[in-house]
Motif scaffolding. Sequence first.
Motif, PDB file in Angstrom:
ATOM      1  N   LYS A  95       0.811  -1.218   0.000  1.00 51.65           N
ATOM      2  CA  LYS A  95       0.000   0.000   0.000  1.00 51.65           C
ATOM      3  C   LYS A  95       0.846   1.271   0.000  1.00 51.65           C
ATOM      4  CE  LYS A  95      -3.735  -2.388   2.416  1.00 51.65           C
ATOM      5  NZ  LYS A  95      -4.560  -2.484   3.655  1.00 51.65           N
ATOM      6  N   HIS A  96       2.079   1.174   0.462  1.00 52.53           N
ATOM      7  CA  HIS A  96       2.980   2.338   0.498  1.00 52.53           C
ATOM      8  C   HIS A  96       4.380   1.844   0.174  1.00 52.53           C
ATOM      9  CE1 HIS A  96       5.240   5.809   1.980  1.00 52.53           C
ATOM     10  NE2 HIS A  96       4.090   6.489   2.025  1.00 52.53           N
ATOM     11  N   ASN A  97       5.083   2.573  -0.669  1.00 55.33           N
ATOM     12  CA  ASN A  97       6.394   2.104  -1.132  1.00 55.33           C
ATOM     13  C   ASN A  97       7.398   1.964   0.014  1.00 55.33           C
ATOM     14  OD1 ASN A  97       7.596   1.133  -3.478  1.00 55.33           O
ATOM     15  ND2 ASN A  97       8.853   2.982  -3.713  1.00 55.33           N
ATOM     16  N   ASP A  98       7.272   2.821   1.035  1.00 52.17           N
ATOM     17  CA  ASP A  98       8.199   2.719   2.166  1.00 52.17           C
ATOM     18  C   ASP A  98       7.879   1.540   3.079  1.00 52.17           C
ATOM     19  OD1 ASP A  98       9.698   4.811   1.326  1.00 52.17           O
ATOM     20  OD2 ASP A  98       8.977   6.264   2.808  1.00 52.17           O
ATOM     21  N   ASP A  99       6.722   0.913   2.883  1.00 51.24           N
ATOM     22  CA  ASP A  99       6.426  -0.309   3.647  1.00 51.24           C
ATOM     23  C   ASP A  99       7.437  -1.402   3.334  1.00 51.24           C
ATOM     24  OD1 ASP A  99       4.294   0.957   4.769  1.00 51.24           O
ATOM     25  OD2 ASP A  99       2.752  -0.142   3.652  1.00 51.24           O
ATOM     26  N   ILE A 100       7.946  -1.358   2.119  1.00 55.15           N
ATOM     27  CA  ILE A 100       8.965  -2.345   1.721  1.00 55.15           C
ATOM     28  C   ILE A 100      10.205  -2.186   2.595  1.00 55.15           C
ATOM     29  CG2 ILE A 100      10.452  -3.134  -0.158  1.00 55.15           C
ATOM     30  CD1 ILE A 100       8.284  -1.994  -2.078  1.00 55.15           C
ATOM     31  N   LEU A 101      10.609  -0.922   2.833  1.00 52.76           N
ATOM     32  CA  LEU A 101      11.776  -0.667   3.685  1.00 52.76           C
ATOM     33  C   LEU A 101      11.493  -1.090   5.130  1.00 52.76           C
ATOM     34  CD1 LEU A 101      12.896   2.839   2.336  1.00 52.76           C
ATOM     35  CD2 LEU A 101      13.804   0.584   1.750  1.00 52.76           C
ATOM     36  N   GLY A 102      10.255  -0.866   5.590  1.00 55.57           N
ATOM     37  CA  GLY A 102       9.906  -1.276   6.949  1.00 55.57           C
ATOM     38  C   GLY A 102      10.000  -2.777   7.126  1.00 55.57           C
ATOM     39  N   VAL A 103       9.479  -3.528   6.171  1.00 54.02           N
ATOM     40  CA  VAL A 103       9.541  -4.989   6.243  1.00 54.02           C
ATOM     41  C   VAL A 103      10.985  -5.479   6.100  1.00 54.02           C
ATOM     42  CG1 VAL A 103       8.877  -7.126   5.073  1.00 54.02           C
ATOM     43  CG2 VAL A 103       7.177  -5.347   5.474  1.00 54.02           C
ATOM     44  N   LEU A 104      11.749  -4.868   5.188  1.00 48.91           N
ATOM     45  CA  LEU A 104      13.153  -5.261   5.022  1.00 48.91           C
ATOM     46  C   LEU A 104      13.932  -5.021   6.317  1.00 48.91           C
ATOM     47  CD1 LEU A 104      15.491  -6.243   3.275  1.00 48.91           C
ATOM     48  CD2 LEU A 104      15.805  -3.878   2.487  1.00 48.91           C
ATOM     49  N   SER A 105      13.660  -3.900   6.982  1.00 52.39           N
ATOM     50  CA  SER A 105      14.327  -3.614   8.252  1.00 52.39           C
ATOM     51  C   SER A 105      13.947  -4.654   9.305  1.00 52.39           C
ATOM     52  CB  SER A 105      13.943  -2.215   8.732  1.00 52.39           C
ATOM     53  OG  SER A 105      14.709  -1.850   9.859  1.00 52.39           O
ATOM     54  N   LEU A 106      12.666  -5.047   9.333  1.00 50.91           N
ATOM     55  CA  LEU A 106      12.231  -6.116  10.233  1.00 50.91           C
ATOM     56  C   LEU A 106      12.980  -7.416   9.954  1.00 50.91           C
ATOM     57  CD1 LEU A 106       8.341  -5.630  10.378  1.00 50.91           C
ATOM     58  CD2 LEU A 106       9.876  -5.707  12.353  1.00 50.91           C
ATOM     59  N   ILE A 107      13.142  -7.728   8.669  1.00 48.50           N
ATOM     60  CA  ILE A 107      13.859  -8.958   8.289  1.00 48.50           C
ATOM     61  C   ILE A 107      15.321  -8.879   8.715  1.00 48.50           C
ATOM     62  CG2 ILE A 107      14.693 -10.291   6.307  1.00 48.50           C
ATOM     63  CD1 ILE A 107      12.027  -9.629   4.912  1.00 48.50           C
ATOM     64  N   TYR A 108      15.955  -7.705   8.508  1.00 51.46           N
ATOM     65  CA  TYR A 108      17.345  -7.532   8.932  1.00 51.46           C
ATOM     66  C   TYR A 108      17.525  -7.885  10.407  1.00 51.46           C
ATOM     67  CZ  TYR A 108      18.983  -4.935   4.771  1.00 51.46           C
ATOM     68  OH  TYR A 108      19.372  -4.556   3.504  1.00 51.46           O
ATOM     69  N   TYR A 109      16.723  -7.246  11.250  1.00 58.05           N
ATOM     70  CA  TYR A 109      16.923  -7.393  12.696  1.00 58.05           C
ATOM     71  C   TYR A 109      16.418  -8.734  13.212  1.00 58.05           C
ATOM     72  CZ  TYR A 109      18.507  -2.605  12.762  1.00 58.05           C
ATOM     73  OH  TYR A 109      19.240  -1.461  12.537  1.00 58.05           O
ATOM     74  N   THR A 110      15.410  -9.281  12.560  1.00 50.63           N
ATOM     75  CA  THR A 110      14.946 -10.611  12.953  1.00 50.63           C
ATOM     76  C   THR A 110      16.016 -11.656  12.651  1.00 50.63           C
ATOM     77  OG1 THR A 110      12.640 -10.002  12.540  1.00 50.63           O
ATOM     78  CG2 THR A 110      13.144 -12.347  12.649  1.00 50.63           C
ATOM     79  N   LEU A 111      16.595 -11.601  11.453  1.00 54.65           N
ATOM     80  CA  LEU A 111      17.659 -12.542  11.082  1.00 54.65           C
ATOM     81  C   LEU A 111      18.890 -12.387  11.978  1.00 54.65           C
ATOM     82  CD1 LEU A 111      17.582 -12.435   7.163  1.00 54.65           C
ATOM     83  CD2 LEU A 111      17.079 -14.404   8.611  1.00 54.65           C
ATOM     84  N   THR A 112      19.198 -11.175  12.353  1.00 52.88           N
ATOM     85  CA  THR A 112      20.386 -10.932  13.170  1.00 52.88           C
ATOM     86  C   THR A 112      20.172 -11.375  14.613  1.00 52.88           C
ATOM     87  OG1 THR A 112      20.985  -9.043  11.793  1.00 52.88           O
ATOM     88  CG2 THR A 112      22.026  -9.186  13.954  1.00 52.88           C
TER      89      THR A 112
END
Length: 785
Positions: A95-112
Amino acid sequence: MSGNEEEEDVINEVRQQEVIKELKEKKVSSQKLRVYESDMEESDDISDHHNGHNSKDLKWPVILNLAFQSIGVVYGDIGTSPLYVYASTFTDGIKHNDDILGVLSLIYYTLTLIPLIKYVFIVLRANDNGEGGTFALYSLICRYAKVSLIPNQQVEDHDVSNYRLQLPNRRQKRASWLMSKLEKSNFAKSLLLFATMLGTSMVIGDGVLTPCISVLSAVGGLQEATSKITDDLIVWISVAILILLFLIQRFGTDKVGYTFSPILCFWFVLIFGIGIYNILKFDPSVVKAINPMYIIEYFRRNKKEAWMSLGGVVLCTTGCEALFADLGHFTVRSIQISMCCLTYPAIVLAYTGQAAFLRKNNELVGSVFYSSIPKAMYWPMFVVAVLAAIIASQAMISATFSIIQQSLSLGCFPRVKIVHTSAKYAGQVYIPEINYLLMLSCVGVTLGFRTTAKIGNAYGIAVVFVMTLTSSFLVLIMIMIWKIHIIFAISYIVIIGALEFLFLTSVLYKFDQGGYLSLVFATVLITIMFVWNNVFRGKYYYELEHKVSSNKLKEILYDTKFCRIPRLALFYSELVHGIPPIFKHYAANVPALHSVFIFVSIKTLPISKVPVEERFLFRRIEPKDLNVFRCVVRYGYTDVRNEQEPFEKILVERLKEFISDDFWLSQRMLNNDKEDGEVNDEMKQVEEIKEEETLSDNEDVKEVEEVKGREVVKREIGEVDKAWNSGVVHLIGEGEVVASKGASIGKRILINYVYNFLTRNLRQSNEVFDIPHKRMLKVGMIYEL
């Protein structure tokens, strides 16, 4: 056995232990009384404990070889999660292009935080002598606190080399307080066991769901290439691949690992390269998602939808438990190397590359993996993706075999056959019954659900439940065993625990959308495990309460009706303390006693391995001339049984060693008693002034006594050899369990139908221990519980 008799036994055992120490110091029979040094030390730091492939003992070529193998066995699941994570997260589109960055950031910190920091650098160090998984954590806790529900602990168990070595610690008071609370609470003991069973059930559920979702996701890529491929065809192709996967399991992890590792290495190189390609081509600025502020903005914009999407984000951690559960196949260091050097960088860049592609192509989120692949690489990538999905399934299948082996050994799973598939590496196992049950379950789920959407919801619940339970056990271990500072334990709970709890609330929200499947699997498995363990414990307590007393045993053995048979008999039972009541039943119906008679109790300690030299614990049953012994055979829950040498041969060799040691031990104790009873301090001073002739005479007497002693030992060992050469008879005491009169309906169903159904349709004791049928005699008795 009366309380006084038990107290006398304890006193005698303590005295024997003291004399044994003296004998060890004097190097008497050093080969037989050899002590193994343990390098498993508990300290303030989280140390790399001794494990099955102790990294300190292995050379670098072997460690690197295991690291290479681990790629093909451990990382298939987490490595193929880029196939479906974004599609599972943005189920309603972007729904918003920056949502992609929010999810990617979640993936970064979840994986780490979860796969890297929690599992690779913390949880792996909570291994039990090289074994991982929920039962390994439970076994560690059982060793340091008396929380086991079966009263079969013995003082001598603590002398096993790798049982435990506890160093002084200033935080001992807090650890002792926690242990005391656990030991005094029956509720806490039952809760720990239930949590262990739940975690085990969820891992087995993972072993069913991982193959389904991974293979379906990979094969679904065919629809991106041509519209002629229907959903039905995708399902049937997936079923065929799954059947083939389970059929090759019998070749073992060693061969499967060598086959799969090159493929998965190639997979990681490809997703690494494609990730960089997409970042450079579509949006290099996507790397700014490293800033956690994008997570906050994502939740501000989407609120409840953002929380619901966490059920898709958490799928990037699928396969984490395989890192720990499969540890028995590899080493801590080998898994750390392969994760840090290849797996983690590759999957992080894969997610980043997909995010960069989605920034320019929001509408392709449902097929982002295949859509983001350059056209020239499509078909090669499809083939490798299907192969990688098969490997992902292998990770959880291997973990399932390992964790069932552990639960079986600790009396929490019905008897199944454990096949050790590698003579080179301990811990690599295959379980035929479980393999085919998993195959049928996978085929059923694939044909029943047909899409990855509902399977993904069930998958998320299984993944997060196991992670949460592992964290709960880990906090107990941190405080009670590692004794780390309370601030570090609280920090772990606040950061890792809170994150996992947040994920858990999200995945449970999708319970009615397929999430119930994991809980259905768990319910069925927990029911089986609970019934088996409950009746197993009830039977053990029955035998303990009705065991044959010392006086009754002597009465039976002295009975003139008994005739002696020139053979060696091994009488098996599960009772560790005392003689089982089934022997009285045997003696009443078979008035014969073999020339050497040994009561054998098979016992599993809450440790992974017991050295062969420390496995057999003998006691002599009086009168001495009847040659009747008790023997507790102690195994770790991952020990190989009867594969290198016949069990009976090893037992007889250890018996002969015991006869020799026991004779000299009794002589030593007798001499100590004489010295204590015959002379006081003044008399000792007089004795010191004796003439040299008297001393010389005493030395001659000692030499004569030693010669006579050696003759006595030789004669007793000769009787054992004679009985051994005449033949060995295996007597198996198997009690049929029925509900007692007046029992409730629930108890009658549980015992008379469920438990006895499992007993009749699974392997018997003689099959588990490879006892030859021609020399086996079963002794039956009905136990009313």
